[in-house]
Enzyme design. Structure first.
Site, short mmCIF file in Angstrom:
data_model
loop_
_atom_site.label_atom_id
_atom_site.label_comp_id
_atom_site.label_asym_id
_atom_site.label_seq_id
_atom_site.Cartn_x
_atom_site.Cartn_y
_atom_site.Cartn_z
N HIS A 1 0.55 -1.68 -0.17
CA HIS A 1 -0.05 0.41 0.16
C HIS A 1 0.79 1.34 0.39
O HIS A 1 0.18 2.28 -0.61
CB HIS A 1 -1.27 -0.25 1.32
CG HIS A 1 -2.22 0.57 1.19
ND1 HIS A 1 -2.82 0.62 0.39
CD2 HIS A 1 -2.50 1.55 1.53
CE1 HIS A 1 -3.50 0.92 -0.11
NE2 HIS A 1 -3.50 2.64 0.99
N ARG B 1 1.22 1.92 -3.52
CA ARG B 1 -0.43 2.60 -3.79
C ARG B 1 0.18 3.99 -3.23
O ARG B 1 -0.57 4.92 -4.13
CB ARG B 1 -0.87 2.52 -2.95
CG ARG B 1 -2.45 2.48 -4.31
CD ARG B 1 -3.62 1.37 -3.72
NE ARG B 1 -4.94 2.12 -3.79
CZ ARG B 1 -5.28 1.91 -5.01
NH1 ARG B 1 -4.85 1.54 -6.46
NH2 ARG B 1 -6.61 2.25 -4.95
N HIS C 1 -11.15 4.10 -7.60
CA HIS C 1 -11.74 4.40 -6.64
C HIS C 1 -13.52 4.72 -7.00
O HIS C 1 -13.24 5.55 -7.92
CB HIS C 1 -11.43 6.03 -5.59
CG HIS C 1 -10.29 5.25 -4.79
ND1 HIS C 1 -9.67 6.46 -4.76
CD2 HIS C 1 -9.71 4.12 -3.80
CE1 HIS C 1 -8.49 6.01 -4.02
NE2 HIS C 1 -8.74 4.87 -3.65
N TYR D 1 -5.67 10.55 -0.71
CA TYR D 1 -3.91 10.16 -0.61
C TYR D 1 -3.31 12.10 -0.65
O TYR D 1 -1.83 12.00 -0.63
CB TYR D 1 -3.66 9.44 -1.78
CG TYR D 1 -4.06 8.39 -1.53
CD1 TYR D 1 -3.47 7.72 -2.17
CD2 TYR D 1 -5.59 7.94 -2.49
CE1 TYR D 1 -3.48 6.05 -1.27
CE2 TYR D 1 -5.89 6.50 -2.39
CZ TYR D 1 -5.06 5.42 -2.17
OH TYR D 1 -5.19 4.27 -2.12
#
Length: 167
Positions: A106, A109, A132, A141
């Site tokens: 992750h 990501r 998403h 993010y």
């Protein structure tokens, strides 16, 4: 591939050879059973070719048949999420990453998302690239970006600053 395409670990391990081309990666089994296509950079495409040559030679030497999966464990079976976690943990130790730096699938990501934003990608496009359904999820993010980076990004995309570019 995770850093350059923003794939979730489950998406990565479910990739089949046919899903990765020189131009794109087709995610068949995304979260929520959603499918999407993401860009495959020339750098990743080149490494995929090298990886497949080594992978195929290894399995051929062991007498293990082809099964169409992009990533397999050393016995030829399906790679699992925890296997990827363990590989990253070993790599972290091997390249001497500082202890306080988190290394996980992750993390790659997050790196992808923040790099895309720093490089001028808009949040709607990023949301689609990440798979998403909601912009609220993508906004998480943004937290890792410093205010200064956000201001610089806003300057480069300012409508008035770019008015002459269009006309």
């Amino acid at each position: 591939m995770m850093a350059d395409a923003g794939l979730r670990v489950r998406e990565l391990i479910s990739l089949e050879d046919r899903d990765v081309t020189d131009d794109y990666i087709f995610v068949r089994r995304g979260k929520g059973k959603k499918q999407r296509m993401v860009y495959c950079s020339p750098t990743v495409a080149k490494e995929v070719l090298r990886y497949k040559r080594v992978r195929d030679a290894y399995f051929e030497s062991k007498g293990i048949p082809v099964n169409g999966m992009m990533f397999r464990n050393r016995d030829g079976g399906y790679l699992k999420s925890d296997g990827v976690q363990k590989m990253l943990k070993r790599l972290k130790a091997k390249v001497t990453v500082r202890a306080e730096v988190r290394v996980s699938p992750h993390t790659f990501r997050h790196y992808f998302a923040q790099s895309q934003l720093r490089n001028g990608c808009d949040i709607l496009t990023l949301s689609k690239l990440l798979g998403h359904s909601s912009l609220n999820t993508t906004q998480v993010y943004l937290r890792g970006l410093a205010d200064e980076e956000l201001v610089q990004s806003a300057i480069s995309t300012s409508p008035l600053m770019n008015i002459r570019k269009r006309h």
